[in-house]
Motif scaffolding. Structure first.
Motif, PDB file in Angstrom:
ATOM      1  N   GLY A   9       1.266  -0.751   0.093  1.00 27.13           N
ATOM      2  CA  GLY A   9      -0.224   0.018   0.097  1.00 27.13           C
ATOM      3  C   GLY A   9       0.642   1.310  -0.190  1.00 27.13           C
ATOM      4  N   LEU A  96      -7.405  -2.155  -0.667  1.00 30.20           N
ATOM      5  CA  LEU A  96      -5.776  -3.492   0.023  1.00 30.20           C
ATOM      6  C   LEU A  96      -5.848  -4.877   0.114  1.00 30.20           C
ATOM      7  CD1 LEU A  96      -3.356  -1.236   2.312  1.00 30.20           C
ATOM      8  CD2 LEU A  96      -3.415  -2.117  -0.025  1.00 30.20           C
ATOM      9  N   LEU A 106       1.174  -8.929   1.805  1.00 31.08           N
ATOM     10  CA  LEU A 106       0.739  -7.768   1.740  1.00 31.08           C
ATOM     11  C   LEU A 106       2.205  -6.700   2.969  1.00 31.08           C
ATOM     12  CD1 LEU A 106      -1.566  -5.387   1.731  1.00 31.08           C
ATOM     13  CD2 LEU A 106      -3.209  -6.027   3.394  1.00 31.08           C
TER      14      LEU A 106
END
Length: 142
Positions: A9, A96, A106
């Motif tokens: 992100g 996300l 992630l």
């Protein structure tokens, strides 16, 4: 197993740049592809708080510029060129989570651009750690 995908992100904040650098280093170690994601959304009070916004204002284009600038600033030219870039309209945490479907990892910064500096974790990092479909790394700032 190499050949997976690491989603990171990005919002242009210093913590997101640190997360981007960390994710790129991890991708280099594992052989996974790097996928940088930025999201944008109009505030709920957009019409009442911002009556003088020019008609040509394009928040999606601005988000793309922030993403491109972040990759240029944080990564080598080779890393930046090899990174998949995605701009998503909508809530950052949900964007996300959606983009992380099928990913190996992630990665997010511990906080982004928000008015709540006293929080232990930002709302996005807190949300994705609870709901992501894959392991999550939260890169802490100073």
């Amino acid at each position: 197993m190499a050949g997976g995908r690491i989603v990171v992100g990005v919002d242009g904040s210093e913590p997101s740049l640190k997360a981007l650098k960390w994710a790129a280093a991890q991708a280099a170690l594992t052989g996974d592809a790097l996928h940088a994601v930025i999201s944008w959304e109009y505030p709920a009070s957009w019409a009442t708080l911002m009556p003088g916004v020019p008609a040509e204002f394009d928040p999606e284009r601005l988000a793309k510029q922030i993403l491109d600038q972040s990759l240029t600033e944080a990564l080598t030219p080779e890393e930046a060129a090899a990174t998949t870039r995605t701009v998503v309209g909508g809530n950052a945490a949900q964007a996300l989570i959606d983009q992380a479907e099928g990913a190996e990892l992630l990665v997010v910064g511990d906080r982004g651009y928000s008015g709540f500096k006293a929080a232990v974790l930002g709302s996005v990092s807190s949300n994705v750690t609870q709901h992501a479909p894959c392991p999550v790394v939260v890169v802490r700032g100073t």
